[in-house]
Write an enzyme that holds these catalytic residues in place. Structure first.
Site, PDB file in Angstrom:
ATOM      1  N   HIS A 228      36.966  52.685  43.153  1.00 48.27           N
ATOM      2  CA  HIS A 228      37.925  51.724  42.505  1.00 48.27           C
ATOM      3  C   HIS A 228      40.014  52.686  43.070  1.00 48.27           C
ATOM      4  CE1 HIS A 228      40.940  52.900  39.293  1.00 48.27           C
ATOM      5  NE2 HIS A 228      41.038  51.184  39.532  1.00 48.27           N
ATOM      6  N   ARG A 386      46.569  38.165  32.262  1.00 54.10           N
ATOM      7  CA  ARG A 386      45.861  36.965  32.919  1.00 54.10           C
ATOM      8  C   ARG A 386      44.482  37.322  33.471  1.00 54.10           C
ATOM      9  NH1 ARG A 386      44.387  36.012  38.747  1.00 54.10           N
ATOM     10  NH2 ARG A 386      44.842  33.591  39.514  1.00 54.10           N
TER      11      ARG A 386
END
Length: 430
Positions: A228, A386
């Site tokens: 990540h 979103r």
């Protein structure tokens, strides 16, 4: 704009608390009265707070900052007639050359005069291209791309590779966002007032700008690690024609590794690349940011880290912004050499069903951290962001077993022990 109007409840004491649970660097909502008071003093008839999620489109790219810093920054005091502080996104078929507002494109086209906003967008767009190309070269599959813009400026580019040959799911998102916040929220966030009292009293809504790149990659093979990374830039402007009004800017970011099986030489390599990137700019960076990473990715209810760390920093503005931009660029550029060789080395290793099940259990831990503790994810979910971009960070598959405990001394136990007790990997003697 997708948002939620979060109801404030007035308690018997007359103090208002925000009825939402958010986590921000160890602090949790309900938001205390000392944060709400400056807003209520100016807007006593407030019925709700419109919390505008500017992290939508980049998942966890922009974190809720230190000491609830971004909570006030992202709050626009909303009355019945108030307007939105961030425009709705509009999906487009062609990727624009820049997500910046029209007036900033001239600076974008001329690197010698480009603003920090333009250069940071250029950096994260290039990082997205380079990293996606490196992943596609290893996987043999292509990323799907979704692009959207906002009428008032800004937008995002989301790229996801799913069910590939090597990666089960990999995503690399960029976003540029323009919004505004009331000055009272800004002063509450920084815990102080403007030196120019007259300007402070005149100041209207304060524009802010945010940009970032975020990525999570989950390989299929349990011997290959997940990675990540996340790099972001935030700044505020003064209201037009109001001299001395509050201004702020800062950088944040980090890169961390989450393996399912412990190969010490791999983790050492990953940390050494992070350390080399840090040491080029400040020898104190790596030890400081490595510890910050270990602390941040702690799954408190498990007493273990999500993975084996890397670097993490936030609110970085203690030196020339040019130097921090160069440092952030160095960190982003280190992702490929730190991570891709590890996947190339491990992607074709044989594994058993038991080892695959362990990988799924570790991914369950990944999900727990992201949904319970990760500031960007939890904030986005609670504020109507979103959803596809917010949940891009989650693995395609995960597993939970009741009371699963690996046998002491097993390879699974070694990984879990390392997640519980951080190691100075860069200095590890092999």
């Amino acid at each position: 704009m997708a948002h939620c109007a979060t109801t404030m409840q007035t308690m018997a004491s007359g103090k208002c608390w925000l009825d939402v649970s958010l986590s921000a660097r160890g602090l949790s909502a309900p938001i205390p009265p000392h944060v709400m008071a400056p807003i209520l003093a100016v807007k006593p008839n407030v019925k709700s707070l419109c919390v505008s999620n500017f992290v939508r489109g980049i998942g966890s790219t922009i974190d809720v900052g230190r000491n609830l810093r971004l909570m006030p920054v992202l709050c626009s005091v909303k009355e019945e007639e108030s307007s939105q502080s961030i425009d709705d996104e509009q999906k487009v078929s062609e990727r624009p050359s820049t997500l910046l507002r029209e007036g900033e494109k001239v600076q974008w086209d001329n690197p010698s005069t480009a603003s920090m906003r333009a250069r940071f967008e250029s950096m994260i767009r290039k990082a997205q291209d380079d990293i996606c190309a490196a992943v596609e070269a290893v996987d043999g599959s292509k990323f799907r791309e979704d692009t959207w813009i906002r009428p008032g400026g800004g937008g995002g580019i989301s790229r996801v590779l799913q069910d590939g040959n090597v990666w089960e799911k990999a995503g690399v998102n960029v976003s540029v966002v323009y919004g505004s916040m009331p000055p009272e929220a800004y002063r509450a966030a920084i815990g102080g007032a403007s030196a120019n009292e007259e300007a402070k009293n005149k100041a209207g809504r304060i524009p802010f700008f945010a940009a970032g790149v975020s990525s999570v990659m989950h390989p299929k093979n349990p011997m290959a690690p997940t990675v990540h990374f996340n790099y972001r830039y935030f700044e505020t402007d003064s209201p037009q024609d109001v001299e001395g009004a509050p201004r702020a800017w800062w950088f944040g970011g980090g890169t961390d590794l989450t393996p399912s099986y412990l190969f010490e030489e791999d983790v050492k390599h990953f940390h050494q690349v992070q350390k080399q990137a840090c040491d080029k700019h400040d020898p104190e960076f790596y030890p400081k940011f490595k510890k910050w990473c270990d602390d941040y990715f702690l799954i408190k209810h498990r007493g273990e880290r999500r993975g084996l760390g890397g670097i993490f920093f936030d609110d970085l503005n203690d030196r020339d912004p040019e130097k921090i931009l160069t440092f952030s660029t160095e960190c982003v550029n280190s992702v490929i050499p730190a991570y891709i060789p590890l996947v190339e080395k491990r992607k074709d290793m044989t594994f058993t069903e038991k080892q695959k099940a362990w990988q799924q259990l570790r991914r369950g831990r990944y999900v727990e951290f992201n949904l319970v503790y990760d500031r960007g994810t939890t904030f986005g979910l609670k504020t109507g962001g979103r959803i596809e971009s917010i949940l891009m960070s989650l693995p395609l598959t995960a597993r939970w077993e009741y009371d699963h405990t690996p046998e002491e001394g097993s390879e699974e136990w070694k990984l879990l022990n390392a997640c519980r007790s951080p190691v100075e990997w860069a200095a590890l003697e092999l």
